[in-house]
Scaffold this motif. Structure first.
Motif, PDB file in Angstrom:
ATOM      1  N   ILE A 165      58.037  74.203  56.497  1.00 51.76           N
ATOM      2  CA  ILE A 165      58.549  72.872  56.843  1.00 51.76           C
ATOM      3  C   ILE A 165      58.447  72.644  58.355  1.00 51.76           C
ATOM      4  CG2 ILE A 165      60.595  71.347  56.827  1.00 51.76           C
ATOM      5  CD1 ILE A 165      59.573  71.860  54.029  1.00 51.76           C
ATOM      6  N   ASP A 166      58.827  73.657  59.144  1.00 59.44           N
ATOM      7  CA  ASP A 166      58.733  73.495  60.602  1.00 59.44           C
ATOM      8  C   ASP A 166      57.282  73.293  61.026  1.00 59.44           C
ATOM      9  OD1 ASP A 166      61.341  73.444  61.496  1.00 59.44           O
ATOM     10  OD2 ASP A 166      61.527  75.622  61.508  1.00 59.44           O
ATOM     11  N   THR A 167      56.397  74.077  60.428  1.00 66.83           N
ATOM     12  CA  THR A 167      54.974  73.904  60.756  1.00 66.83           C
ATOM     13  C   THR A 167      54.544  72.485  60.411  1.00 66.83           C
ATOM     14  OG1 THR A 167      54.573  76.236  60.276  1.00 66.83           O
ATOM     15  CG2 THR A 167      52.638  74.803  60.337  1.00 66.83           C
ATOM     16  N   ALA A 168      54.912  72.036  59.223  1.00 66.61           N
ATOM     17  CA  ALA A 168      54.505  70.689  58.777  1.00 66.61           C
ATOM     18  C   ALA A 168      55.067  69.617  59.706  1.00 66.61           C
ATOM     19  CB  ALA A 168      54.983  70.458  57.341  1.00 66.61           C
ATOM     20  N   LEU A 169      56.334  69.748  60.085  1.00 71.02           N
ATOM     21  CA  LEU A 169      56.953  68.742  60.965  1.00 71.02           C
ATOM     22  C   LEU A 169      56.246  68.701  62.318  1.00 71.02           C
ATOM     23  CD1 LEU A 169      60.730  69.320  60.140  1.00 71.02           C
ATOM     24  CD2 LEU A 169      59.463  67.175  59.795  1.00 71.02           C
ATOM     25  N   ASN A 170      55.879  69.873  62.816  1.00 69.59           N
ATOM     26  CA  ASN A 170      55.208  69.914  64.121  1.00 69.59           C
ATOM     27  C   ASN A 170      53.801  69.354  64.052  1.00 69.59           C
ATOM     28  OD1 ASN A 170      56.801  71.296  66.455  1.00 69.59           O
ATOM     29  ND2 ASN A 170      57.450  72.279  64.556  1.00 69.59           N
ATOM     30  N   VAL A 171      53.099  69.665  62.990  1.00 68.61           N
ATOM     31  CA  VAL A 171      51.740  69.114  62.846  1.00 68.61           C
ATOM     32  C   VAL A 171      51.837  67.596  62.702  1.00 68.61           C
ATOM     33  CG1 VAL A 171      49.683  69.097  61.391  1.00 68.61           C
ATOM     34  CG2 VAL A 171      50.802  71.257  61.892  1.00 68.61           C
ATOM     35  N   GLU A 172      52.804  67.137  61.914  1.00 68.44           N
ATOM     36  CA  GLU A 172      52.972  65.681  61.749  1.00 68.44           C
ATOM     37  C   GLU A 172      53.283  65.008  63.090  1.00 68.44           C
ATOM     38  OE1 GLU A 172      56.508  64.102  59.853  1.00 68.44           O
ATOM     39  OE2 GLU A 172      55.352  62.437  59.043  1.00 68.44           O
ATOM     40  N   ALA A 173      54.111  65.693  63.909  1.00 68.59           N
ATOM     41  CA  ALA A 173      54.517  65.110  65.194  1.00 68.59           C
ATOM     42  C   ALA A 173      53.316  64.873  66.111  1.00 68.59           C
ATOM     43  CB  ALA A 173      55.535  66.024  65.870  1.00 68.59           C
ATOM     44  N   MET A 174      52.221  65.563  65.846  1.00 71.43           N
ATOM     45  CA  MET A 174      51.019  65.364  66.661  1.00 71.43           C
ATOM     46  C   MET A 174      50.246  64.130  66.211  1.00 71.43           C
ATOM     47  SD  MET A 174      49.675  69.236  67.050  1.00 71.43           S
ATOM     48  CE  MET A 174      50.834  70.546  66.710  1.00 71.43           C
ATOM     49  N   GLY A 175      50.725  63.493  65.134  1.00 72.52           N
ATOM     50  CA  GLY A 175      50.110  62.226  64.737  1.00 72.52           C
ATOM     51  C   GLY A 175      49.097  62.305  63.623  1.00 72.52           C
ATOM     52  N   VAL A 176      49.337  63.147  62.619  1.00 66.50           N
ATOM     53  CA  VAL A 176      48.392  63.184  61.497  1.00 66.50           C
ATOM     54  C   VAL A 176      48.806  62.184  60.413  1.00 66.50           C
ATOM     55  CG1 VAL A 176      47.880  65.633  61.907  1.00 66.50           C
ATOM     56  CG2 VAL A 176      49.481  65.000  60.104  1.00 66.50           C
ATOM     57  N   SER A 177      47.819  61.730  59.644  1.00 68.73           N
ATOM     58  CA  SER A 177      48.099  60.775  58.562  1.00 68.73           C
ATOM     59  C   SER A 177      48.352  61.462  57.237  1.00 68.73           C
ATOM     60  CB  SER A 177      46.905  59.829  58.380  1.00 68.73           C
ATOM     61  OG  SER A 177      46.698  59.098  59.552  1.00 68.73           O
ATOM     62  N   ALA A 178      47.784  62.647  57.063  1.00 71.78           N
ATOM     63  CA  ALA A 178      47.966  63.352  55.782  1.00 71.78           C
ATOM     64  C   ALA A 178      47.986  64.850  55.995  1.00 71.78           C
ATOM     65  CB  ALA A 178      46.846  62.982  54.808  1.00 71.78           C
ATOM     66  N   LEU A 179      48.854  65.507  55.244  1.00 71.07           N
ATOM     67  CA  LEU A 179      48.903  66.972  55.214  1.00 71.07           C
ATOM     68  C   LEU A 179      48.424  67.416  53.837  1.00 71.07           C
ATOM     69  CD1 LEU A 179      52.502  67.584  56.684  1.00 71.07           C
ATOM     70  CD2 LEU A 179      50.327  67.813  57.901  1.00 71.07           C
ATOM     71  N   VAL A 180      47.430  68.274  53.823  1.00 71.20           N
ATOM     72  CA  VAL A 180      46.950  68.846  52.563  1.00 71.20           C
ATOM     73  C   VAL A 180      47.525  70.259  52.516  1.00 71.20           C
ATOM     74  CG1 VAL A 180      44.922  69.489  51.223  1.00 71.20           C
ATOM     75  CG2 VAL A 180      44.842  67.464  52.710  1.00 71.20           C
ATOM     76  N   VAL A 181      48.372  70.518  51.525  1.00 68.17           N
ATOM     77  CA  VAL A 181      49.170  71.753  51.554  1.00 68.17           C
ATOM     78  C   VAL A 181      48.811  72.687  50.409  1.00 68.17           C
ATOM     79  CG1 VAL A 181      51.515  72.710  51.468  1.00 68.17           C
ATOM     80  CG2 VAL A 181      51.112  70.513  52.613  1.00 68.17           C
ATOM     81  N   ARG A 182      48.472  73.910  50.747  1.00 69.45           N
ATOM     82  CA  ARG A 182      48.349  74.967  49.727  1.00 69.45           C
ATOM     83  C   ARG A 182      49.271  76.108  50.110  1.00 69.45           C
ATOM     84  NH1 ARG A 182      43.499  77.919  46.673  1.00 69.45           N
ATOM     85  NH2 ARG A 182      43.596  75.907  45.637  1.00 69.45           N
ATOM     86  N   ALA A 183      50.069  76.529  49.161  1.00 64.75           N
ATOM     87  CA  ALA A 183      51.026  77.600  49.461  1.00 64.75           C
ATOM     88  C   ALA A 183      51.316  78.427  48.223  1.00 64.75           C
ATOM     89  CB  ALA A 183      52.326  76.993  49.980  1.00 64.75           C
ATOM     90  N   ARG A 184      51.813  79.621  48.460  1.00 58.23           N
ATOM     91  CA  ARG A 184      52.132  80.541  47.361  1.00 58.23           C
ATOM     92  C   ARG A 184      53.331  80.103  46.552  1.00 58.23           C
ATOM     93  NH1 ARG A 184      50.022  84.793  50.409  1.00 58.23           N
ATOM     94  NH2 ARG A 184      48.202  85.376  49.215  1.00 58.23           N
ATOM     95  N   GLN A 185      54.249  79.352  47.195  1.00 57.66           N
ATOM     96  CA  GLN A 185      55.508  79.024  46.538  1.00 57.66           C
ATOM     97  C   GLN A 185      55.359  77.768  45.683  1.00 57.66           C
ATOM     98  OE1 GLN A 185      54.987  78.940  49.841  1.00 57.66           O
ATOM     99  NE2 GLN A 185      56.129  80.603  50.773  1.00 57.66           N
ATOM    100  N   SER A 186      55.776  77.867  44.415  1.00 48.83           N
ATOM    101  CA  SER A 186      55.824  76.673  43.568  1.00 48.83           C
ATOM    102  C   SER A 186      56.805  75.699  44.206  1.00 48.83           C
ATOM    103  CB  SER A 186      56.297  77.039  42.168  1.00 48.83           C
ATOM    104  OG  SER A 186      55.445  77.997  41.587  1.00 48.83           O
ATOM    105  N   GLY A 187      56.433  74.432  44.292  1.00 46.91           N
ATOM    106  CA  GLY A 187      57.342  73.439  44.876  1.00 46.91           C
ATOM    107  C   GLY A 187      57.158  73.236  46.372  1.00 46.91           C
ATOM    108  N   ALA A 188      56.241  73.994  46.989  1.00 45.30           N
ATOM    109  CA  ALA A 188      56.078  73.903  48.454  1.00 45.30           C
ATOM    110  C   ALA A 188      55.667  72.492  48.888  1.00 45.30           C
ATOM    111  CB  ALA A 188      55.040  74.915  48.927  1.00 45.30           C
ATOM    112  N   ALA A 189      54.739  71.893  48.174  1.00 42.65           N
ATOM    113  CA  ALA A 189      54.267  70.560  48.594  1.00 42.65           C
ATOM    114  C   ALA A 189      55.385  69.525  48.454  1.00 42.65           C
ATOM    115  CB  ALA A 189      53.045  70.150  47.765  1.00 42.65           C
ATOM    116  N   HIS A 190      56.202  69.662  47.412  1.00 46.76           N
ATOM    117  CA  HIS A 190      57.344  68.754  47.258  1.00 46.76           C
ATOM    118  C   HIS A 190      58.309  68.901  48.434  1.00 46.76           C
ATOM    119  CE1 HIS A 190      56.034  68.348  43.073  1.00 46.76           C
ATOM    120  NE2 HIS A 190      56.799  67.274  43.012  1.00 46.76           N
ATOM    121  N   SER A 191      58.567  70.143  48.846  1.00 49.85           N
ATOM    122  CA  SER A 191      59.492  70.364  49.963  1.00 49.85           C
ATOM    123  C   SER A 191      58.941  69.733  51.235  1.00 49.85           C
ATOM    124  CB  SER A 191      59.702  71.855  50.225  1.00 49.85           C
ATOM    125  OG  SER A 191      60.083  72.493  49.061  1.00 49.85           O
ATOM    126  N   VAL A 192      57.653  69.923  51.474  1.00 48.55           N
ATOM    127  CA  VAL A 192      57.053  69.337  52.678  1.00 48.55           C
ATOM    128  C   VAL A 192      57.150  67.812  52.601  1.00 48.55           C
ATOM    129  CG1 VAL A 192      54.883  69.004  53.942  1.00 48.55           C
ATOM    130  CG2 VAL A 192      55.516  71.289  53.127  1.00 48.55           C
TER     131      VAL A 192
END
Ligand code: NCD
Length: 322
Positions: A93-120
């Motif tokens: 989540i912290d990584t995602a928030l920081n990447v978003e703060a740099m001004g991205v329009s979309a985050l494409v998320v792959r992670a080991r944890q089920s539910g990770a994309a929902h959390s982000v």
């Protein structure tokens, strides 16, 4: 922009196919079909940045998201588990928030944890696309599987899959691909059957909207497509990385005897039936090379369709978030 002013999450994000209405499924598939047909590629993401947050290995999904974003005119940033501060213990989540703060329009998320994309998606305001979360969902894979079937069975007009029957074979319990395929294909009218041993296809899978069968040989002659799943050794626990050993399979030889897609089994499929595999393949385990590279295989077609489906997902989500 305040959270309340944002477009509804259902349009801004693509987190899964479970519960997605057929109208949205058809919209995404129609966009992908049109891109595949060579038409309508406008640089709708020019001036935008898409970030690939891939915290689990990937070849097809990651590359095709990059190609898709670039074809639509976006800049692409790549993040991985070992090349980002995740390796220093930063949360996703912290990584995602920081990447978003740099001004991205979309985050494409792959992670080991089920539910990770929902959390982000719950933490950021930009679009989030699930590129595979644990054993949960892989919605763009489900869409590319549907596009491939629809192309082969001439359903590209309406994407109505009524009358088609698909067997999903093997390690469904570990598979996000299976869950997205069951949801998406089922919503469009296909009949699904999951085939495998109880350790890989528990009876409870029926609650997802498919039948469960144990005997592949009795199913083969009745289906229009077989989706062979990778034996996902790394998701079974134990064993070393890359080792083809699993606590849930007594013997690989026995597994092959009962469930591998061999040339002999392929020869017993209906005329016109196709063989699919999401990749990466364990050749000689769940599928034989002669089938993977044979006339029924649409595996590379699936890979190709991945680019168009991901273009559709990125364009629709970024539009939805605008
Ligand atoms: C799948 C995945 O990662 O879920 N691969 C893919 O995205 N094409 C299937 C798998 O790992 O077996």
């Amino acid at each position: 922009m305040s959270r309340a002013a944002c477009a509804p999450a259902a349009e801004r994000n693509l987190l899964g196919l479970q519960g997605m209405g057929s109208a949205r499924l058809r919209d995404l598939l129609t966009r992908a079909r049109d891109y595949a047909g060579g038409g309508g590629v406008k640089p709708v993401l020019r001036g935008r940045t898409v970030a690939n947050l891939f915290f689990e290995d990937s070849t097809r999904t990651r590359t095709s998201f990059s190609i898709a974003a670039k074809r639509l005119g976006a800049e692409v940033l790549e993040f991985g588990a070992t090349t980002s501060s995740i390796s220093k213990g930063e949360t996703l989540i912290d990584t995602a928030l920081n990447v978003e703060a740099m001004g991205v329009s979309a985050l494409v998320v792959r992670a080991r944890q089920s539910g990770a994309a929902h959390s982000v998606a719950g933490a950021v305001r930009c679009s989030v696309i699930n590129a595979g979360d644990g054993r949960h969902e892989h919605p763009t894979q489900g869409l590319l599987d549907i596009l491939t079937l629809a192309e082969r069975f001439e359903r590209l007009g309406t994407f109505d899959l009524t009358g088609l029957s698909v067997a999903i074979v093997g390690d469904a319990a570990s598979s996000r691909v299976a869950r997205s395929a069951i949801a998406g294909m089922g919503a469009l009218g296909a009949r699904l059957v999951c085939v495998g041993p109880p350790s890989m296809v528990p009876g409870s899978f029926e609650s997802l909207g498919c039948r469960v069968e144990r005997d592949l040989d009795s199913v083969l002659g009745r289906v229009d497509g077989v989706m062979t799943l990778r034996v996902q050794f790394e998701r079974h626990g134990e064993g070393k990385e890359g080792e083809k050993k699993s606590p849930i399979i007594a013997s690989l030889r026995e597994y092959r005897e009962m469930y591998a897609m061999t040339p002999e089994r392929a020869s017993r499929l209906k005329a016109g039936a196709v063989v699919m595999h999401p990749g990466p393949m364990n050749r000689g385990v769940e599928i034989d090379a002669a089938v993977a590279d044979g006339p029924r295989s649409v595996i590379l077609r699936q890979t190709r369709h991945g680019v168009y489906v991901r273009m559709a997902a990125l364009a629709a989500c970024v539009e939805g978030g605008a």
